[in-house]
Scaffold this motif. Structure first.
Motif, PDB file in Angstrom:
ATOM      1  N   LEU A 229     -26.458 -17.725  -2.170  1.00 14.76           N
ATOM      2  CA  LEU A 229     -26.425 -16.964  -0.928  1.00 14.76           C
ATOM      3  C   LEU A 229     -25.940 -17.859   0.211  1.00 14.76           C
ATOM      4  O   LEU A 229     -26.252 -19.054   0.240  1.00 14.76           O
ATOM      5  CB  LEU A 229     -27.830 -16.448  -0.590  1.00 14.76           C
ATOM      6  N   ALA A 230     -25.179 -17.259   1.123  1.00 18.28           N
ATOM      7  CA  ALA A 230     -24.733 -18.004   2.298  1.00 18.28           C
ATOM      8  C   ALA A 230     -25.680 -17.684   3.448  1.00 18.28           C
ATOM      9  O   ALA A 230     -25.679 -16.570   3.979  1.00 18.28           O
ATOM     10  CB  ALA A 230     -23.301 -17.614   2.652  1.00 18.28           C
ATOM     11  N   VAL A 231     -26.501 -18.664   3.810  1.00 22.67           N
ATOM     12  CA  VAL A 231     -27.495 -18.460   4.864  1.00 22.67           C
ATOM     13  C   VAL A 231     -27.023 -19.171   6.127  1.00 22.67           C
ATOM     14  O   VAL A 231     -26.658 -20.351   6.081  1.00 22.67           O
ATOM     15  CB  VAL A 231     -28.870 -19.026   4.430  1.00 22.67           C
ATOM     16  N   ARG A 232     -27.020 -18.435   7.216  1.00 25.20           N
ATOM     17  CA  ARG A 232     -26.578 -19.040   8.474  1.00 25.20           C
ATOM     18  C   ARG A 232     -27.797 -19.319   9.354  1.00 25.20           C
ATOM     19  O   ARG A 232     -28.783 -18.578   9.302  1.00 25.20           O
ATOM     20  CB  ARG A 232     -25.617 -18.104   9.218  1.00 25.20           C
ATOM     21  N   ASN A 233     -27.731 -20.397  10.131  1.00 25.34           N
ATOM     22  CA  ASN A 233     -28.833 -20.682  11.057  1.00 25.34           C
ATOM     23  C   ASN A 233     -29.107 -19.447  11.905  1.00 25.34           C
ATOM     24  O   ASN A 233     -28.176 -18.745  12.306  1.00 25.34           O
ATOM     25  CB  ASN A 233     -28.465 -21.831  11.991  1.00 25.34           C
ATOM     26  N   GLY A 234     -30.359 -19.206  12.182  1.00 23.06           N
ATOM     27  CA  GLY A 234     -30.719 -18.090  13.048  1.00 23.06           C
ATOM     28  C   GLY A 234     -31.108 -16.843  12.281  1.00 23.06           C
ATOM     29  O   GLY A 234     -31.639 -15.894  12.876  1.00 23.06           O
ATOM     30  N   MET A 235     -30.855 -16.827  10.973  1.00 26.33           N
ATOM     31  CA  MET A 235     -31.282 -15.646  10.209  1.00 26.33           C
ATOM     32  C   MET A 235     -32.809 -15.578  10.232  1.00 26.33           C
ATOM     33  O   MET A 235     -33.469 -16.596   9.994  1.00 26.33           O
ATOM     34  CB  MET A 235     -30.801 -15.751   8.757  1.00 26.33           C
ATOM     35  N   PRO A 236     -33.377 -14.402  10.513  1.00 31.12           N
ATOM     36  CA  PRO A 236     -34.837 -14.302  10.556  1.00 31.12           C
ATOM     37  C   PRO A 236     -35.458 -14.745   9.220  1.00 31.12           C
ATOM     38  O   PRO A 236     -34.957 -14.397   8.157  1.00 31.12           O
ATOM     39  CB  PRO A 236     -35.087 -12.803  10.786  1.00 31.12           C
ATOM     40  N   GLY A 237     -36.522 -15.526   9.331  1.00 31.63           N
ATOM     41  CA  GLY A 237     -37.218 -15.983   8.123  1.00 31.63           C
ATOM     42  C   GLY A 237     -36.728 -17.328   7.619  1.00 31.63           C
ATOM     43  O   GLY A 237     -37.300 -17.880   6.694  1.00 31.63           O
ATOM     44  N   PHE A 238     -35.672 -17.854   8.239  1.00 29.45           N
ATOM     45  CA  PHE A 238     -35.172 -19.173   7.822  1.00 29.45           C
ATOM     46  C   PHE A 238     -35.501 -20.198   8.890  1.00 29.45           C
ATOM     47  O   PHE A 238     -35.242 -19.975  10.078  1.00 29.45           O
ATOM     48  CB  PHE A 238     -33.658 -19.118   7.592  1.00 29.45           C
ATOM     49  N   SER A 239     -36.074 -21.330   8.471  1.00 32.43           N
ATOM     50  CA  SER A 239     -36.385 -22.394   9.438  1.00 32.43           C
ATOM     51  C   SER A 239     -36.274 -23.765   8.776  1.00 32.43           C
ATOM     52  O   SER A 239     -36.226 -23.865   7.545  1.00 32.43           O
ATOM     53  CB  SER A 239     -37.798 -22.205   9.999  1.00 32.43           C
ATOM     54  N   PHE A 240     -36.250 -24.785   9.624  1.00 34.73           N
ATOM     55  CA  PHE A 240     -36.204 -26.158   9.120  1.00 34.73           C
ATOM     56  C   PHE A 240     -37.608 -26.745   9.095  1.00 34.73           C
ATOM     57  O   PHE A 240     -38.404 -26.504   9.993  1.00 34.73           O
ATOM     58  CB  PHE A 240     -35.333 -27.041  10.022  1.00 34.73           C
ATOM     59  N   GLY A 241     -37.884 -27.542   8.051  1.00 29.21           N
ATOM     60  CA  GLY A 241     -39.152 -28.259   7.972  1.00 29.21           C
ATOM     61  C   GLY A 241     -38.946 -29.704   8.391  1.00 29.21           C
ATOM     62  O   GLY A 241     -38.179 -29.990   9.303  1.00 29.21           O
ATOM     63  N   ARG A 242     -39.584 -30.600   7.684  1.00 30.37           N
ATOM     64  CA  ARG A 242     -39.547 -32.028   8.056  1.00 30.37           C
ATOM     65  C   ARG A 242     -38.282 -32.708   7.531  1.00 30.37           C
ATOM     66  O   ARG A 242     -37.586 -32.181   6.666  1.00 30.37           O
ATOM     67  CB  ARG A 242     -40.776 -32.751   7.503  1.00 30.37           C
ATOM     68  N   GLN A 243     -38.026 -33.875   8.095  1.00 32.15           N
ATOM     69  CA  GLN A 243     -36.992 -34.755   7.543  1.00 32.15           C
ATOM     70  C   GLN A 243     -37.699 -35.784   6.675  1.00 32.15           C
ATOM     71  O   GLN A 243     -38.747 -36.303   7.067  1.00 32.15           O
ATOM     72  CB  GLN A 243     -36.303 -35.517   8.669  1.00 32.15           C
ATOM     73  N   GLU A 244     -37.127 -36.096   5.544  1.00 35.20           N
ATOM     74  CA  GLU A 244     -37.709 -37.126   4.685  1.00 35.20           C
ATOM     75  C   GLU A 244     -37.484 -38.507   5.299  1.00 35.20           C
ATOM     76  O   GLU A 244     -36.488 -38.719   6.000  1.00 35.20           O
ATOM     77  CB  GLU A 244     -37.045 -37.100   3.302  1.00 35.20           C
ATOM     78  N   HIS A 245     -38.396 -39.419   5.002  1.00 35.10           N
ATOM     79  CA  HIS A 245     -38.252 -40.797   5.465  1.00 35.10           C
ATOM     80  C   HIS A 245     -37.628 -41.618   4.343  1.00 35.10           C
ATOM     81  O   HIS A 245     -38.321 -42.162   3.487  1.00 35.10           O
ATOM     82  CB  HIS A 245     -39.606 -41.366   5.889  1.00 35.10           C
ATOM     83  N   LYS A 246     -36.309 -41.674   4.367  1.00 33.50           N
ATOM     84  CA  LYS A 246     -35.589 -42.316   3.269  1.00 33.50           C
ATOM     85  C   LYS A 246     -35.488 -43.823   3.484  1.00 33.50           C
ATOM     86  O   LYS A 246     -35.538 -44.297   4.605  1.00 33.50           O
ATOM     87  CB  LYS A 246     -34.156 -41.767   3.203  1.00 33.50           C
ATOM     88  N   MET A 247     -35.270 -44.531   2.373  1.00 28.39           N
ATOM     89  CA  MET A 247     -35.077 -45.985   2.469  1.00 28.39           C
ATOM     90  C   MET A 247     -33.741 -46.318   3.130  1.00 28.39           C
ATOM     91  O   MET A 247     -33.633 -47.269   3.894  1.00 28.39           O
ATOM     92  CB  MET A 247     -35.129 -46.602   1.065  1.00 28.39           C
ATOM     93  N   GLY A 248     -32.726 -45.549   2.816  1.00 24.56           N
ATOM     94  CA  GLY A 248     -31.388 -45.833   3.355  1.00 24.56           C
ATOM     95  C   GLY A 248     -30.638 -44.538   3.620  1.00 24.56           C
ATOM     96  O   GLY A 248     -31.241 -43.468   3.654  1.00 24.56           O
TER      97      GLY A 248
END
Lengths: 501, 376
Positions: A229-248
């Motif tokens: 599915l092509a999901v665009r920012n702003g679609m109801p029900g879609f949100s961003f969670g955390r960013q991972e803390h990567k080594m690099g």
């Protein structure tokens, strides 16, 4: 004794066509590819000199201090340089550079900073995923959105959302996804899909506008119910969670994407079971799902191989710089014979890695996703057609379902399995060979440089941190070894079974 | 220096392991963020009160009077949980050892009774071998007193310790000498250098503008003092690496038992078992090599320098490989800070360069082999 004919001898293991993709591809390659690739590399080198090298360390530190920082300024800069549109085909409004040249660009960028290279490369992973559905109408719509964003000074990136909290490597292989613990559910409802679930480790997630989401209609049978599915920012029900803390690779965020009753309309369905191939039996659906995965990874793993080559080169260059300017035991390190041998070994690792992505791209141009665009008449037609003609005359055609059906016929129904085996096998070889070489060169550089290599400003330690992720994403190197066995070796051993241990 | 018996060593191991589990485990992700998070002063103080920083100092100087094996046991136990504290113990022990080899252990007399750990720590360029990479610091005698001028890079603990032990060039032709120097007004200490690993054991660069310093031992004796300290401390570094290796194995095994892929436990995949087997074999190998190296050092058996070096070089490499395998086994999670394996990977590579470039350790070892012949 019967004399074997030449053809059968060439088909014996290892088959001639499996091992000499370049010989066959060179004859068919449009000559303009060379000049275009030179231009692409030149641009990347300039971008490296003016943007990547001056900013890489600062950005890496900034992320260490503030792990939630998002490098919007760098994305905007890359967009200003045209890096997010240059490889989009002209028919979709982009720059139309040949796709194999993308690997060369990624190598250049990764030699400065793999994180920033990923900031560019992952966008094209999204593009490749979209293209692997061969939904021409959506391809046109989403890629033109990126092109329009570029023209308006608003970067519009595309990400691939596939990894789940309990399924990483599993989702890159149908045989594994069958038994995987997937949880991103796409329920068919009137007019579209209702999606619930989470995706993790999504590179560029927070920075992207479009997300090619892989979900499953039946979580118990994901292998036959995969939807894209092509999901665009702003679609109801879609949100961003955390960013991972990567080594690099800190420049490129690894994001969590959250879907809570997210409604995705039918017009945003890139691919689902009903569209798969011409048949609807579970076996045929499964085959098509695997084809989709193979088209994506055959392109993307060449890109990761280019990252590996780039980081191997970056580490080599830092080690060479150190050796040329540091006196050890009474003379310059670069004049110690052992150091010269070590530097030669590192150079070899770079050169051999590069050959693997070049060969993989030859395979892709002959047998894989790039074959239509690299077909000489198509290649030159798309180069020469004026933009207004493309926009006014060709664009309306792309909306026609018949065009999508034609491409799916070519890329799914008429695609011989030998072609897929060849591209996928080479891509896996490239992925693990080049990324192993990348990590190895970083280790060798640090062993040679001692404490100078451990310092952040020495860049070598950053290369090492960046390189390790390459052995993990786009399928772990272990999975890629198995895939190579499946694609290029198992055919010669009929009793061999892969993923059935 | 004495050497502890088995039961004493076991007691030391348990004490260090319990300290690591109770004090270091919970906050290791945060403490590793230094200098972007506060320095773990309270933990260092606790380690100090336990005697971790005076283990190998002679009893007459108020130390524990232990040998390298005892130090190794402690470093192994710490390394399994968090190598950062081990880095501080190791760098401090190296500085002390250089002084002891120079016959200048007296500078520590009375200092261990100080209230603050940081006041009694001793900084030194722990990641350098000044025999091969000559220092740019110079010492000159003025009016009967030695003065240091120049730059000294990557001096471990320099931002914390009140005292520094530094190599400098003296005389003409220049020889290598060691000096003890307080961190006074004539010493500019940089911000902590951002490094690959052991971030809670920071290093700084120094700009020294005529600091008064105390010559340790004899002028020009630096190579010999460092060489002698190197031989004793290299197995200790290997012990810290061995700890990191064992920690990696434990984490990988636990993860492989819990995590499923393709419908079954990861540990059920034979390729995963191969990686685990390699890691476990490396852990056993490291355990045996470190023990043998430390015994050879403490007992001074014939050929001990070669034995200790060979064992240590090998273990430093093994830990890097196993820590990388550990990340691979944990997949994407192994690359994230939450699982700590990425920290082990960084720490292992950092420790590999303790006492100088790993490649020069190999070169020197080959030189000794050529000079002295095989050790058996």
């Amino acid at each position: 004794m019967e004399r074997p004919n030449r053809c059968s001898l060439l088909e014996e293991y290892p088959a001639f066509d499996d091992i000499y993709c370049s010989l066959k591809a060179l004859r068919r390659m449009p000559k303009a590819v060379i000049g275009e690739s030179r231009k692409a590399v030149e641009l990347a080198r300039r971008f490296n000199r003016e943007v990547v090298r001056p900013r890489a360390l600062e950005l890496d530190l900034r992320k260490q201090e503030d792990p939630d920082h998002l490098p919007w300024d760098l994305v905007e800069e890359a967009d200003r340089w045209g890096l997010y549109t240059m490889f989009i085909p002209r028919i979709f409004g982009g720059g139309g550079f040949n796709f194999p040249a993308l690997s060369c660009v990624l190598e250049e960028l990764a030699s400065g900073c793999t994180g920033i290279a990923n900031l560019v490369g992952v966008h094209y992973l999204g593009v490749a995923t979209l293209c692997s559905s061969w939904n021409i109408r959506l391809m046109n719509r989403v890629m033109r959105d990126t092109v329009n964003g570029h023209r308006g000074g608003r970067p519009c990136l595309i990400s691939l959302a596939i990894t789940e909290p309990d399924a990483g490597t599993d989702v890159e292989e149908v045989e594994l996804v069958r038994k995987a613990k997937v949880s991103c559910h796409a329920e068919k409802v009137k007019g579209g899909y209702l999606v619930n679930g989470r995706k993790i480790f999504i590179s560029n997630g927070h920075l992207s506008t479009w997300h090619m989401l892989i979900a499953y209609e039946d979580l118990k049978h994901p292998e036959t119910t995969t939807v894209m599915l092509a999901v665009r920012n702003g679609m109801p029900g879609f949100s961003f969670g955390r960013q991972e803390h990567k080594m690099g690779q800190k420049a490129c965020p690894a994001s969590e994407l959250i879907f809570e009753d997210c409604f995705v309309p039918d017009e945003n369905v890139c691919f689902d079971v009903k569209q798969a191939a011409s048949g609807v039996t579970p076996e045929e659906v499964e085959k098509t799902v695997m084809q989709v995965i193979d088209y994506v990874v055959s392109g993307s793993r060449a890109g990761v191989g280019a990252f590996g080559t780039g980081v191997a080169r970056g580490a080599f260059e830092e080690a060479l710089r150190f050796a040329a300017g540091t006196e050890v035991d009474g003379k310059l390190l670069v004049n110690h014979e052992w150091a010269q041998c070590l530097l030669a070994e590192m150079y070899k690792n770079v050169a051999v890695s590069r050959l693997t992505y070049v060969e993989t791209n030859y395979a892709n141009s002959l047998y894989g996703m790039f074959k239509a665009l690299n077909y000489r008449p198509v290649f030159y037609l798309l180069k020469m057609l004026p933009r207004p003609v493309i926009d006014r005359a060709l664009q309306p055609l792309l909306e026609l379902p018949a065009v999508t059906r034609l491409f799916r016929r070519i890329y799914f129904d008429w695609q011989p399995s030998a072609f897929t085996r060849r591209t996928s096998g080479w891509a896996s070889l490239c992925k693990f060979a080049a990324t192993d070489a990348g990590v190895r060169n970083c280790q060798l550089a640090l062993e040679m440089m001692g404490r100078a290599g451990l310092r952040h400003e020495g860049r070598a330690e950053k290369h090492l941190r960046d390189s390790k992720l390459l052995q993990i994403y786009e399928g772990t190197n272990q999975l890629n070894r198995l895939n190579l066995f499946k694609c290029l070796i198992a055919r010669s051993v009929p009793q061999a079974r892969v993923f059935e241990e | 220096m004495g050497s502890a018996n088995r039961s004493e060593l076991e007691m030391l191991r348990e004490t260090a392991a319990s300290f690591a589990a109770n004090e270091l485990l919970r906050d290791r992700e945060e403490t590793d963020r230094f200098p972007f998070a506060p320095f773990w002063r309270d933990k260092v103080e606790k380690g100090w009160r336990m005697g971790l920083f005076t283990l190998t100092l002679p009893e007459e100087l108020g130390g524990g009077g232990q040998g390298v094996e005892a130090l190794a046991v402690v470093l192994d136990a710490l390394g399994q949980v968090d190598a950062g504290m081990g880095g501080i113990v190791l760098a401090n022990a190296l500085a002390q050892e250089i002084c002891l080899q120079a016959g200048a252990g007296g500078i520590f007399a009375g200092s261990i009774e100080d209230e603050s750990a940081l006041e009694t720590l001793t900084a030194c360029p722990a990641f350098d071998d000044p025999r091969f990479l000559r220092p740019s610091l110079r010492a000159d005698k003025r009016g009967g007193r030695w003065e240091l001028r120049g730059r000294s890079e990557y001096v471990t603990l320099a931002g914390l310790a009140a005292r520094m032990v530094l190599p400098a060039l003296t005389g003409e032709p220049a020889g290598l000498s060691y000096f003890a120097c307080p961190r006074g007004e004539t010493v500019d200490v940089s911000e902590p250098v951002i490094s690959l690993g052991l971030r809670a054991c920071p290093s700084c660069d120094l700009e020294i503008k005529g600091a008064e310093a105390l010559l340790l031992g004899e002028e020009g004796g630096g190579e010999a003092y460092f060489g002698a300290a190197y031989q004793r401390m290299l197995p200790a570094a290997a012990a810290l690496s061995a700890g990191v290796l064992k920690g990696s194995l434990r984490e990988a095994l636990e993860y492989a038992r819990q995590r499923r892929q393709g419908g079954r436990e990861i540990v059920g995949w034979s390729e995963v078992r191969m990686i685990l087997a390699d890691m476990a074999v490396s852990a056993q190998e490291a355990e045996l090599l470190v023990r043998e190296a430390c015994r050879a050092v403490d007992e001074g058996e014939p050929g001990w320098t070669l034995t200790a070096r060979a064992a240590s070089i090998r273990v430093l490499d093994l830990a890097c490989e196993a820590a990388a395998d550990g990340i691979q086994l944990l997949g994407g999670n192994g690359y994230m800070a939450d699982y700590h394996q990425e920290k082990r990977f960084r720490d292992a590579v950092q420790v590999q360069s303790f006492l100088g470039m790993q490649d020069m350790k190999r070169q020197e070892y080959a030189g000794l082999l050529v000079r002295d012949g095989l050790p058996w």
